[in-house]
Design a protein around this motif. Sequence first.
Motif, short mmCIF file in Angstrom:
data_model
loop_
_atom_site.label_atom_id
_atom_site.label_comp_id
_atom_site.label_asym_id
_atom_site.label_seq_id
_atom_site.Cartn_x
_atom_site.Cartn_y
_atom_site.Cartn_z
N LYS A 1 0.86 -1.17 0.14
CA LYS A 1 0.03 -0.32 0.07
C LYS A 1 0.72 1.34 -0.10
CE LYS A 1 -3.52 2.46 2.56
NZ LYS A 1 -4.29 2.82 1.47
N GLU B 1 -9.35 0.74 5.19
CA GLU B 1 -8.24 1.61 4.67
C GLU B 1 -7.32 0.75 3.82
OE1 GLU B 1 -4.03 3.63 6.53
OE2 GLU B 1 -5.62 3.04 7.78
N TYR B 2 -7.12 -0.37 3.83
CA TYR B 2 -6.65 -1.31 3.21
C TYR B 2 -7.58 -2.13 2.33
CZ TYR B 2 -2.37 -0.54 6.10
OH TYR B 2 -1.43 0.61 6.76
N ASN C 1 -10.34 -1.52 1.00
CA ASN C 1 -10.82 -0.80 -0.04
C ASN C 1 -9.84 -0.28 -1.06
OD1 ASN C 1 -13.16 -1.14 0.99
ND2 ASN C 1 -13.19 0.90 2.21
N THR C 2 -8.50 -0.45 -0.78
CA THR C 2 -7.45 0.14 -1.56
C THR C 2 -6.54 -0.72 -2.21
OG1 THR C 2 -6.07 0.69 0.18
CG2 THR C 2 -7.53 2.53 -0.50
N GLU D 1 -4.76 -3.33 -4.31
CA GLU D 1 -5.27 -4.03 -5.57
C GLU D 1 -4.50 -5.28 -5.46
OE1 GLU D 1 -4.99 -1.30 -8.94
OE2 GLU D 1 -4.43 -0.03 -7.15
N ASN E 1 -10.41 -5.12 -5.80
CA ASN E 1 -9.99 -3.71 -5.98
C ASN E 1 -9.50 -3.48 -7.26
OD1 ASN E 1 -11.04 -2.56 -3.36
ND2 ASN E 1 -9.12 -3.47 -2.50
N MET E 2 -9.65 -4.06 -8.37
CA MET E 2 -9.47 -3.74 -9.50
C MET E 2 -10.19 -2.74 -10.22
SD MET E 2 -8.74 -6.16 -12.99
CE MET E 2 -7.16 -6.74 -12.68
N ASP E 3 -9.54 -1.77 -10.93
CA ASP E 3 -10.59 -0.84 -11.68
C ASP E 3 -11.43 -1.38 -12.43
OD1 ASP E 3 -9.34 2.31 -12.94
OD2 ASP E 3 -10.92 0.94 -13.79
#
Lengths: 491, 491
Positions: B258, B294-295, B297-298, B300, B326-328
């Motif tokens: 992260k 915090e982790y 959700n972010t 990937e 969490n992949m775009d």
Amino acid sequence: MSQQAVNGVQSRGKVLTLDNMNPNVKQVYYAVRGPIVQRAVQIEKELKEGVKKPFTEVIKANIGDAHAMGQKPVTFLRQVLALCSYPELLEDTKFPEDAKKRARRILEACGGHSIGAYSASQGIECIRQDVARYIEKRDGGISSDPDNIFLSTGASDAIVTMLKLLVCGEGRDRTGVMISIPQYPLYSAALADLGAVQINYYLDEDKCWGLDVTELKRSLNAARQHCNPRVLCIINPGNPTGQVQSRQCIEDVIRFAKEEHLFLMADEVYQDNVYAEGCEFHSFKKVLFEMGPEYSNTVEMASFHSTSKCYMGECGFRGGYMEIINMDPEVKAQLIKLVSVRLCPPVPGQALLDLVVNPPQPDEPSYATFMKERTAVLAALAEKAKITEQIFNTVPGITCNPVQGAMYTFPRITLPQKAIDKAKAEGQAPDMLYCMRLLEEEGICLVPGSGFGQREGTFHFRMTILPPTEKLKIVLQKISAFHLRFTQEFS
Amino acid sequence: MSQQAVNGVQSRGKVLTLDNMNPNVKQVYYAVRGPIVQRAVQIEKELKEGVKKPFTEVIKANIGDAHAMGQKPVTFLRQVLALCSYPELLEDTKFPEDAKKRARRILEACGGHSIGAYSASQGIECIRQDVARYIEKRDGGISSDPDNIFLSTGASDAIVTMLKLLVCGEGRDRTGVMISIPQYPLYSAALADLGAVQINYYLDEDKCWGLDVTELKRSLNAARQHCNPRVLCIINPGNPTGQVQSRQCIEDVIRFAKEEHLFLMADEVYQDNVYAEGCEFHSFKKVLFEMGPEYSNTVEMASFHSTSKCYMGECGFRGGYMEIINMDPEVKAQLIKLVSVRLCPPVPGQALLDLVVNPPQPDEPSYATFMKERTAVLAALAEKAKITEQIFNTVPGITCNPVQGAMYTFPRITLPQKAIDKAKAEGQAPDMLYCMRLLEEEGICLVPGSGFGQREGTFHFRMTILPPTEKLKIVLQKISAFHLRFTQEFS
């Protein structure tokens, strides 16, 4: 870590975005499973949820998926696969002896006598031997070396692997690969992925989608201005166009490849799918060898086959092979190394391929049933090829070449200017608009011709001829009626 | 064509040569099936032909191929596969009801109720749902979305696909990928193929091949001078090193990913292969979610699993899956498009995976046998892990960390300077010389440590612990005796 740093990280957004991902992958487009198929899947879900539609099922004529269209698996193939999966069945008297014999032979060639073991990366040796014998028989005795056979995960896998070997150079030196237009979009997708240059040569719709060497030359000369053409890909029998090349045509192509110093890739996965009278499958290898040592000792070639097509239609097993001819031994060593990274092709698919190249013989108990099933599938396809051409050609605004082989028709459709304008205003290919409307109104899923490539200003769609005959007739009638309706609406 | 032109063509030589082939492919090296394995295959042929050797069979301890080493397939898995292959068996009273129920459910999800139909490119939907439920159960209820599951052709396929998405940029902007040293050479091979930059971080042999964030930082900072590091690959349990990461270690790695804005790839194919007391498998996903939004959700991430390892060892079926987190969404759409080009993973492998994630339950008839077989395989592996460590550590010049998990040992071997000099004079890695000699003298095929990477000046080999216990003991004793002989010869 300070809060500032955390914020810093968060403001950076995703690690992987559309902007910073592999740009080649973004260029990949595969129409056969494109947006229209995604919409078809959605509609199927809506139907299941009870949404009312003008139809009760979606007919997916977009892909050559025989079993999904109701074709029954060939008994012998599946018996042997069951025996290989669960060898306790070898004691079962229900299974014929020839099926057991095949299963025992395959299992003996597997590590620990299990299809759950990895095989050699090039494929199980005795299966490669059977493939070589099959090729020899097919080609009237021209010899085939098992060391030149590479089993694969469907033909797609081998085609991509072969293209990968061939791609090098940058800018004007970048490898160019000649593909037919219309093409099977695996080729354009693989070339985009590899960053190779796609060189289009056009098949002649007015001559039954024939291939003319003059067009090959035109295309090659134009490409030489901006890349390094090194490869010529041929699909015979043709996908999506269904033509079967004459022996003369194949000779011309081989001569052209030799003169122009091109590596030949012959996609021959529909080799058993030839229906039209007077048409016959000629393998590139056979013609090459019949042209004499000047050709057979020099022209580099790879030929591809698959368990997914022909009478088997076993797409889900992902079986296939490639035979390489005249490949530089050092390059071959690199190829062997490259395929080893993926460990091995799926072993059930290898087993299936073994049965395809080594089917029941006249003196074996499964022969009669096997031949009956095989013949029935091929005869039905031949009939459906004819019906398709006949019905479409009765419709004003649809013109359809004979489906000489493979399992698709690629008819040309005349679209009203208003429809073309509407599609363009919406940023859509006109034949995509057409196919999307057909899907929404009739539940029939086709692939627009733009997904395969076509001459500027012409429009087509690809449809498989795989639905059962009675259903196919209904599909053809529905498309015909839709075409008239669509034409009227936009006139 | 004139004779001159013909000669002109001939003098040009091959179209495809070592000099003009894809340069990335030339950089690919895959030790697990490298030159030593080719020699092993040759020796097997020589033995068959009656050539006298100091041994009667080659023991291939180079690859994690359980069935080839004599492990029996799990009955339930194979019963269902036979039923899926040949559905006529659904009428057979020999098969238990739960096997039939699984087979019916899989067949109903297949096009035309046949595993010979193509599946959706991402995999059969109901199997993806079963995978998601399996992950949820494994991770104590943390939710898993079937839309984030991609079935694959073994784990290798998914790993290469994921790496392909991540590679972009040129020169100093080229994507860098952090991999452990020692590593599983699929990673280095894929990175060479893709032209990505390999960034090495070293596992600490003195701390049971542990991973330390200080080393990750050192490695990352050094790499930032010459490329754009974007990906961190972790193998846990470790291949070839057999360590099992602690929960704390995984947390540290996730925090590091992260902070440093790295995409995490967690290769967890050995998740059921944990033997050492006090060790436990913690999935990266579970730890990620326990670290809070915090982790979760972010960060990937992609996590990989396979049907080839654990208690199944069904390598030949090439089954596996990847879960993305969490992949775009735009990148995910590109991923879906990319996998569609290869049509679908092998359906028998998908079916097998379904059974692995949805095994017999306590109230079902196959439960007892299934559990007995599963437990026996894992207990034997645990015993063999212990024996391997114990025997090797009695040999002067071999030191061996505990095999906490996976199915390999990676002992360190002290080689005499004279052997090192001889190997170098012959342009060979010293541990390759060692392993080649072992193969020629004892018929045991190992992979030299140089194929996985190791700290400069240290030497190792990788050996699977898969041979049956009694055979394994003999193998260990033979290697031990060889080691002493080799050391003496070069002293």
